[in-house]
Write an enzyme that holds these catalytic residues in place. Structure first.
Site, PDB file in Angstrom:
ATOM      1  N   LYS A   1       0.840  -1.203   0.000  1.00  0.00           N
ATOM      2  CA  LYS A   1       0.000   0.000   0.000  1.00  0.00           C
ATOM      3  C   LYS A   1       0.875   1.254   0.000  1.00  0.00           C
ATOM      4  O   LYS A   1       0.698   2.146  -0.804  1.00  0.00           O
ATOM      5  CB  LYS A   1      -0.920  -0.028   1.222  1.00  0.00           C
ATOM      6  CG  LYS A   1      -1.796   1.194   1.353  1.00  0.00           C
ATOM      7  CD  LYS A   1      -2.753   1.060   2.521  1.00  0.00           C
ATOM      8  CE  LYS A   1      -3.403   2.412   2.787  1.00  0.00           C
ATOM      9  NZ  LYS A   1      -4.360   2.391   3.880  1.00  0.00           N
TER      10      LYS A   1
ATOM     11  N   GLU B   1      10.503  -4.689   4.491  1.00  0.00           N
ATOM     12  CA  GLU B   1      10.578  -6.119   4.153  1.00  0.00           C
ATOM     13  C   GLU B   1      10.259  -6.320   2.663  1.00  0.00           C
ATOM     14  O   GLU B   1      10.941  -7.063   1.946  1.00  0.00           O
ATOM     15  CB  GLU B   1       9.580  -6.937   4.983  1.00  0.00           C
ATOM     16  CG  GLU B   1       9.890  -7.022   6.463  1.00  0.00           C
ATOM     17  CD  GLU B   1       9.292  -5.874   7.274  1.00  0.00           C
ATOM     18  OE1 GLU B   1       8.963  -4.813   6.677  1.00  0.00           O
ATOM     19  OE2 GLU B   1       9.166  -6.039   8.495  1.00  0.00           O
TER      20      GLU B   1
ATOM     21  N   GLY C   1      -4.884  -1.668   4.909  1.00  0.00           N
ATOM     22  CA  GLY C   1      -4.101  -2.813   4.421  1.00  0.00           C
ATOM     23  C   GLY C   1      -4.784  -4.144   4.699  1.00  0.00           C
ATOM     24  O   GLY C   1      -4.887  -5.013   3.828  1.00  0.00           O
ATOM     25  N   ARG C   2      -5.291  -4.304   5.920  1.00  0.00           N
ATOM     26  CA  ARG C   2      -5.897  -5.599   6.291  1.00  0.00           C
ATOM     27  C   ARG C   2      -7.310  -5.759   5.734  1.00  0.00           C
ATOM     28  O   ARG C   2      -7.961  -6.768   5.974  1.00  0.00           O
ATOM     29  CB  ARG C   2      -5.873  -5.767   7.813  1.00  0.00           C
ATOM     30  CG  ARG C   2      -6.486  -4.610   8.592  1.00  0.00           C
ATOM     31  CD  ARG C   2      -6.199  -4.710  10.081  1.00  0.00           C
ATOM     32  NE  ARG C   2      -6.630  -3.525  10.807  1.00  0.00           N
ATOM     33  CZ  ARG C   2      -5.901  -2.430  10.964  1.00  0.00           C
ATOM     34  NH1 ARG C   2      -4.705  -2.348  10.421  1.00  0.00           N
ATOM     35  NH2 ARG C   2      -6.369  -1.412  11.653  1.00  0.00           N
TER      36      ARG C   2
ATOM     37  N   GLU D   1      -4.941  -6.525  14.675  1.00  0.00           N
ATOM     38  CA  GLU D   1      -4.395  -5.221  14.300  1.00  0.00           C
ATOM     39  C   GLU D   1      -5.500  -4.162  14.382  1.00  0.00           C
ATOM     40  O   GLU D   1      -5.238  -2.997  14.654  1.00  0.00           O
ATOM     41  CB  GLU D   1      -3.788  -5.266  12.883  1.00  0.00           C
ATOM     42  CG  GLU D   1      -2.792  -4.151  12.639  1.00  0.00           C
ATOM     43  CD  GLU D   1      -1.973  -4.317  11.368  1.00  0.00           C
ATOM     44  OE1 GLU D   1      -0.755  -4.582  11.465  1.00  0.00           O
ATOM     45  OE2 GLU D   1      -2.533  -4.183  10.262  1.00  0.00           O
TER      46      GLU D   1
ATOM     47  N   HIS E   1      -6.214 -33.121  17.858  1.00  0.00           N
ATOM     48  CA  HIS E   1      -5.144 -33.987  18.354  1.00  0.00           C
ATOM     49  C   HIS E   1      -3.998 -33.174  18.937  1.00  0.00           C
ATOM     50  O   HIS E   1      -2.884 -33.676  19.076  1.00  0.00           O
ATOM     51  CB  HIS E   1      -4.650 -34.894  17.229  1.00  0.00           C
ATOM     52  CG  HIS E   1      -5.716 -35.847  16.788  1.00  0.00           C
ATOM     53  ND1 HIS E   1      -5.912 -37.064  17.391  1.00  0.00           N
ATOM     54  CD2 HIS E   1      -6.686 -35.721  15.857  1.00  0.00           C
ATOM     55  CE1 HIS E   1      -6.951 -37.666  16.821  1.00  0.00           C
ATOM     56  NE2 HIS E   1      -7.436 -36.867  15.892  1.00  0.00           N
TER      57      HIS E   1
ATOM     58  N   LYS F   1       9.329  -0.966  14.057  1.00  0.00           N
ATOM     59  CA  LYS F   1       9.919  -0.643  12.743  1.00  0.00           C
ATOM     60  C   LYS F   1      11.021   0.389  12.904  1.00  0.00           C
ATOM     61  O   LYS F   1      12.105   0.268  12.327  1.00  0.00           O
ATOM     62  CB  LYS F   1       8.846  -0.041  11.822  1.00  0.00           C
ATOM     63  CG  LYS F   1       7.805  -1.003  11.321  1.00  0.00           C
ATOM     64  CD  LYS F   1       6.937  -0.281  10.288  1.00  0.00           C
ATOM     65  CE  LYS F   1       5.660  -1.024  10.006  1.00  0.00           C
ATOM     66  NZ  LYS F   1       4.742  -0.290   9.146  1.00  0.00           N
TER      67      LYS F   1
END
Ligand code: F6P
Length: 549
Positions: free
Chosen positions: A211, A217, A272-273, A358, A389, A513
């Site tokens: 965005k 990263e 973004g999410r 977030e 399990h 960050k």
């Protein structure tokens, strides 16, 4: 009441009424609630589009639900919802509209931001994506050497990765099996290495999704990917055939060296999410084709309309949000499990973690005041049968209350046949059995009646009374996926509205960050970093020693 005369959430009559009601209900077991109302299993259900939602196995009565709806009314949930749909700037700390709902609005809808109808530009980008996706799928768009594109690698992180990666997994069986789609997010070089080591660069298209186009990263991985391509193809002009960008930031895209003609745009009013149904979904659209993508958007839209218009008594996202508040704020539940009974939903809960945690991992109100009430839960879970399990033991017999959503389907995906198709009944038998066991448990008397020795009775007794929602649909289709995601988006919205927090910012990720940027020279050059605490300084020194620096 506050110094400024405002009433705080937990001091409102609606909140107090729920707290009192909670005390009155203490000791009531789901067994009692079902015994008192034999029609509860049918009555406490909702149908939204293709989703059958059963909330009968919750520790609630009609009165609980009424009081929860009163809380929603008292906290102005519907007002904030309408403001969101109208394009008002409800993301107050970033002064932005919140309009992911416009991304799936039909072509003729009118949704204005600052007086401009944004729907035409949403559809212009969808059309551009569709044209590009078709060119890649048909082989018309070729790589630099003229070879057909066989591999699509999406490079992004957080909202620019989790959505398309999750949805690609969900809709694998609807996709073109001759195309490989991979998703690289981690700045650990191993991620890109593993994603590309067996690929032919001449057949590989990189989609750089960010965005902001500043996320370290993503930019680092994209730079390494470009080098990998150039090392093989040896010519800068290859970049134009092998890199496209998805972003709101044309300037940064151009500065990176991607032609803005190869950029697919979205806007600052898409969080973004909340973005995988925007241009961020390009890798998914290439995999499943524009028509399937459109079906998914229609699924989203169906639930948007439901959330916007359904009365409170029949409003599924509202109900799910309020049930979460009931447990988080009135039963001290700290977490919420999402347990899909579909292999294809293996990344679904990881996606929801960002969406929920977030959005609602906040400690101050929209006005900046410290909250005195719990906000967003820890969201966790993996596909159900595997969980059975592993960690289900704690849900069944541990000391923590963990409300859970069970999501399952009547039909396996169409591609499954023969014995693999037949396995579906066993999968779903587990699905139904688990929610029954969680709700009703097994009493000590029932255990004794089975002849269990007395000393083992406490161990084999299941208290039950563990609340679950069951979401059942006929089949996991693109539309159903859209419906499910919108259901959770609006659930998260509802909770944020009640808690009076800004669900659309994410300042909490910033500090890490900033510090990472500061620490890096200490690792590489041994630079003295001002303000490094003694613990971290010692760890950095150890790291350098281990690396022989
Ligand atoms: O650091 C968090 C975050 O900003 C997320 O909210 C976002 O989804 C992710 O980073 C990626 O951001 P971008 O799409 O700008 O690269």
């Amino acid at each position: 009441m506050n110094a400024d005369g405002r009433t705080r959430l937990h001091q409102t009559p609606a909140w107090s009424a729920l707290a009192k009601h909670r005390e009155e209900l203490a000791g009531t077991h789901l067994r009692d609630l079902f015994a008192a109302d034999p029609r509860r299993g049918d009555g406490y259900t909702l149908q939204v589009g293709d989703l059958h939602i059963d909330y009968s196995k919750h520790l609630v009565t009609d009165e609980t639900l009424r009081l929860l709806r009163e809380l929603a009314a008292a906290t102005g949930v519907s007002g904030l919802r309408d403001a969101m749909f109208r394009g008002e700037r409800i993301n107050v700390t970033e002064d932005r509209a919140v309009l992911h709902t416009a991304l799936r609005a039909p072509r003729d809808a009118v949704i204005e931001v600052d007086g401009e109808n944004v729907v035409p530009k949403v559809h212009a980008v969808l059309d551009k994506m569709a044209a590009f996706a078709e060119r890649v799928r048909s082989g018309e768009w070729t790589g630099h050497t003229g070879k057909r594109i066989r591999n699509v690698v999406n490079i992004g992180i957080g909202g620019s990765d989790l959505g398309p990666a999750m949805a690609h997994e969900v809709l694998r069986s609807f996709g073109d099996r001759d195309l490989t789609a991979r998703f690289v997010s981690n700045v650990d070089g191993a991620d890109l290495h593993e994603a590309t080591r067996d690929l032919d660069p001449a057949e590989t298209l990189f989609i750089v999704a960010s965005k902001t186009f500043t996320t370290i990263e993503t930019i680092t991985n994209a730079t390494s990917a470009r080098q990998w391509l150039l090392d093989a193809l040896g010519d800068d002009s290859a970049v134009a055939r092998h890199f496209v960008a998805l972003s709101t930031n044309a300037e940064k895209v151009a500065a990176f060296g991607i032609d803005t003609a190869n950029m697919f745009e979205f806007w600052d009013w898409v969080g973004g999410r909340y973005s995988y149904d925007s241009a961020i979904g390009l890798s998914l659209m290439i995999a499943i084709g524009p028509d399937r993508f459109r079906e998914m958007l229609d699924g989203f839209h169906l639930v948007d309309e439901h959330f916007r218009t359904a009365p409170a008594e029949a409003n599924a996202p509202l109900l799910m949000g309020l049930l979460g508040i009931w447990y988080g704020n009135f039963h001290d539940a700290q977490s919420h499990a999402v347990l899909p009974y579909s292999h294809y939903l293996s990344k679904f809960t990881a996606y929801l973690q960002q969406l929920d945690m977030e959005s609602n991992g906040k400690h101050v109100t929209r006005d900046g005041e410290q909250v005195d009430w719990q906000t967003g839960p820890v969201v966790w879970g993996t596909p159900g049968t595997n969980g059975q399990h592993a960690y289900y033991q704690l849900i069944h017999q541990g000391t923590k209350l963990i409300p859970a959503d069970f999501i399952g389907f009547a039909e396996p995906v169409a591609e499954l046949s023969g014995e693999l198709r037949a396995q579906h009944d066993l999968l779903m038998a587990n699905f139904f059995a688990q929610t029954q066991a969680l709700a009703f448990g097994r009493t000590a008397d029932e255990v004794r009646a089975e002849g269990v020795p007395e000393e083992l009775v406490p161990h084999k007794t299941f208290e039950g009374n563990r609340p679950t929602t069951t979401v059942l649909a006929r089949e996991l289709t693109p539309s159903v996926l859209g419906q499910l995601i919108a259901l959770y988006e609006h659930k998260v919205f509802t909770q944020g509205a009640v808690w009076n927090i800004d669900s659309f910012d994410q300042w909490g990720v910033e500090l890490g960050k900033v510090l990472a940027k500061r620490v890096e020279p200490a690792l590489t050059e041994g630079a003295e970093v001002p303000g490094l605490d003694p613990s971290t300084r010692a760890l950095v020194a150890k790291y350098r020693e281990l690396r022989g620096r």
